[in-house]
Scaffold this motif. Structure first.
Motif, short mmCIF file in Angstrom:
data_model
loop_
_atom_site.label_atom_id
_atom_site.label_comp_id
_atom_site.label_asym_id
_atom_site.label_seq_id
_atom_site.Cartn_x
_atom_site.Cartn_y
_atom_site.Cartn_z
N MET A 298 0.51 -1.38 0.02
CA MET A 298 0.04 0.14 -0.10
C MET A 298 0.91 1.57 -0.37
O MET A 298 0.49 2.10 -0.83
N ALA A 299 1.95 1.43 1.04
CA ALA A 299 2.64 1.88 1.11
C ALA A 299 3.29 2.35 -0.07
O ALA A 299 3.80 3.58 -0.76
N ALA A 300 4.00 1.83 -1.12
CA ALA A 300 4.55 1.83 -2.51
C ALA A 300 3.58 2.51 -3.73
O ALA A 300 3.74 3.60 -3.94
N ARG A 301 2.34 1.38 -3.51
CA ARG A 301 1.48 2.20 -4.58
C ARG A 301 1.16 3.84 -3.98
O ARG A 301 0.62 4.94 -4.80
N ASP A 302 1.07 4.26 -2.71
CA ASP A 302 0.28 5.76 -2.25
C ASP A 302 2.13 6.90 -2.42
O ASP A 302 1.22 7.78 -2.99
N ALA A 303 2.81 5.84 -3.00
CA ALA A 303 4.12 6.84 -2.88
C ALA A 303 4.28 6.77 -4.53
O ALA A 303 4.86 8.06 -4.90
N ALA A 304 3.61 6.08 -5.05
CA ALA A 304 3.37 6.26 -6.70
C ALA A 304 2.75 7.09 -6.83
O ALA A 304 2.98 7.97 -8.01
N ASP A 305 1.19 7.36 -6.69
CA ASP A 305 0.97 7.69 -7.14
C ASP A 305 0.69 9.26 -6.80
O ASP A 305 -0.05 9.97 -7.19
N SER A 306 0.92 9.32 -5.49
CA SER A 306 1.84 10.82 -5.42
C SER A 306 2.92 11.12 -5.54
O SER A 306 3.00 12.76 -5.68
N GLY A 307 3.66 10.61 -6.19
CA GLY A 307 4.95 10.95 -6.64
C GLY A 307 5.33 11.55 -8.07
O GLY A 307 5.72 11.79 -9.08
N ARG A 308 3.99 10.96 -8.75
CA ARG A 308 4.33 10.77 -10.60
C ARG A 308 3.88 12.45 -10.60
O ARG A 308 3.56 13.49 -10.03
N ALA A 309 4.34 12.31 -12.27
CA ALA A 309 3.86 14.05 -12.87
C ALA A 309 2.77 14.01 -12.54
O ALA A 309 2.19 15.36 -13.08
N ALA A 310 1.91 13.34 -13.46
CA ALA A 310 0.97 13.67 -14.27
C ALA A 310 0.02 13.06 -13.09
O ALA A 310 -0.78 12.24 -12.31
N SER A 311 -0.87 14.45 -12.59
CA SER A 311 -1.82 14.52 -11.92
C SER A 311 -1.83 13.10 -11.00
O SER A 311 -2.47 12.66 -10.23
N PRO A 312 -0.95 14.42 -9.95
CA PRO A 312 -0.03 13.04 -8.36
C PRO A 312 -1.67 13.62 -7.19
O PRO A 312 -2.24 14.15 -7.30
N LEU A 313 -1.65 12.40 -6.62
CA LEU A 313 -2.53 12.92 -5.45
C LEU A 313 -2.37 13.91 -4.84
O LEU A 313 -0.82 13.93 -3.91
N VAL A 314 -2.67 15.25 -4.77
CA VAL A 314 -2.76 16.22 -3.76
C VAL A 314 -3.35 16.78 -2.87
O VAL A 314 -4.87 16.27 -3.22
N THR A 315 -4.04 17.30 -2.42
CA THR A 315 -4.69 18.08 -1.45
C THR A 315 -5.07 19.54 -2.14
O THR A 315 -4.83 20.43 -2.19
N ALA A 316 -6.59 19.22 -2.61
CA ALA A 316 -7.12 20.24 -4.19
C ALA A 316 -7.58 21.67 -2.98
O ALA A 316 -7.16 21.95 -1.42
N PRO A 317 -6.54 22.49 -3.15
CA PRO A 317 -6.69 24.43 -2.92
C PRO A 317 -8.74 24.41 -2.01
O PRO A 317 -9.17 24.06 -3.11
N GLY A 318 -8.26 24.85 -0.78
CA GLY A 318 -9.81 24.69 -0.14
C GLY A 318 -10.56 23.36 -0.09
O GLY A 318 -11.65 23.47 0.13
N ALA A 319 -9.78 22.57 -0.21
CA ALA A 319 -10.35 20.87 0.56
C ALA A 319 -10.65 20.45 2.00
O ALA A 319 -9.72 21.60 2.97
N LEU A 320 -11.96 19.99 1.89
CA LEU A 320 -12.25 19.79 3.48
C LEU A 320 -11.14 19.12 3.79
O LEU A 320 -11.47 17.97 2.91
N VAL A 321 -10.54 19.75 4.33
CA VAL A 321 -9.68 17.83 5.16
C VAL A 321 -10.08 16.86 6.39
O VAL A 321 -9.91 17.92 6.95
N VAL A 322 -10.09 15.42 5.85
CA VAL A 322 -10.93 15.14 7.46
C VAL A 322 -10.22 13.89 7.80
O VAL A 322 -9.75 12.85 6.71
N ASP A 323 -9.63 13.64 8.89
CA ASP A 323 -8.74 12.39 8.97
C ASP A 323 -9.71 11.64 9.74
O ASP A 323 -10.53 11.40 11.01
N THR A 324 -10.07 10.33 9.35
CA THR A 324 -10.84 9.44 9.35
C THR A 324 -10.17 7.72 10.59
O THR A 324 -11.37 7.26 10.53
N THR A 325 -9.01 8.39 11.03
CA THR A 325 -8.08 7.60 11.38
C THR A 325 -9.33 7.12 12.74
O THR A 325 -9.65 5.57 13.17
#
Ligand code: DC
Length: 217
Positions: free
Chosen positions: A168-195
């Protein structure tokens, strides 16, 4: 409404709850990338082959909705969660040429449904930057791995939490680190920690935010 976040952050559960509360349909864009990946593997195309993967994406007919995913009319709901597809999907999703095809279909889906709850990685940042409410879900890595391990057990796959956490950590790193549309917090997003919160509590918070945004327009 746009809901983004890493694997196991609660997007599907929360997305379904919010959609039910608001009477909207949901679109799981991860299932679309997974279905294209299943088709790429079936065609014997390498996941790293951008041109080959994009040709497959163009060619296939995808059906997504109500928790069922179809590929050219065939139910592939189980196949798209297989270890082979999960291992290859980040490579397929990293190709801008594949994303262009799927983003166009995601926008067409929202047009046809006159809105909806769309969940993925780049929904608030790239696909629908003008969405009235954007949500970014997070959870601790340990909790996300715990949830994914339960999903694996439900699918009759006996995997240790350590193994799930590593992949899971490897996939998340790939999805966040890629050049095209990486996983980011969009400006103005409501950030919710679901833990440590219940789905009902989180759904209620997001529905309140949606109502407030509606009232403001
Ligand atoms: O949400 P999921 O784990 O089913 O998503 C599968 C993969 O698809 C994920 O590793 C990244 C990719 N994805 C993406 O790149 N953009 C999206 N909007 C949704 C998913």
């Amino acid at each position: 409404m746009a809901i983004d976040g890493p694997s196991g952050s609660g997007k599907s559960t929360i997305g379904r709850g919010v959609a039910a509360a608001l009477g909207l349909d949901t679109l799981d864009t991860g299932a679309m990338y997974r279905a294209v990946t299943a088709a790429v593997l079936r065609a014997g195309v390498q996941p790293e082959d951008a041109e080959g993967a994009a040709a497959v994406a163009h060619r296939v007919e995808l059906g997504v909705g109500d928790g069922v995913t179809t590929l050219d009319g065939e139910d592939v709901s189980a196949e798209i969660r297989s270890p082979a597809v999960t291992a290859a999907v980040s490579a397929v999703a990293a190709h801008p040429s594949v994303r262009t095809v799927l983003v166009a279909r995601q926008r067409a889906w929202v047009d046809a449904h006159e809105g909806g709850v769309v969940e993925g990685r780049d929904i608030g940042s790239v696909v629908f930057p003008g969405a009235p409410v954007k949500v970014y879900l997070t959870a601790s890595e340990a909790e996300r791995a715990r949830r994914r391990t339960l999903d694996e057990a439900a699918a009759q796959r006996d995997r240790t939490i350590e193994d799930v956490r590593t992949t899971m950590a490897a996939r998340d790193a790939a999805d966040s680190g890629r050049a095209a549309s990486p996983l980011v917090t969009a400006p103005g997003a409501l950030v919710v920690d679901t833990t440590d919160r219940t789905p009902a509590d989180i759904v209620a918070e997001i529905v309140r935010a949606f109502r407030a945004a509606e009232g403001a327009t």
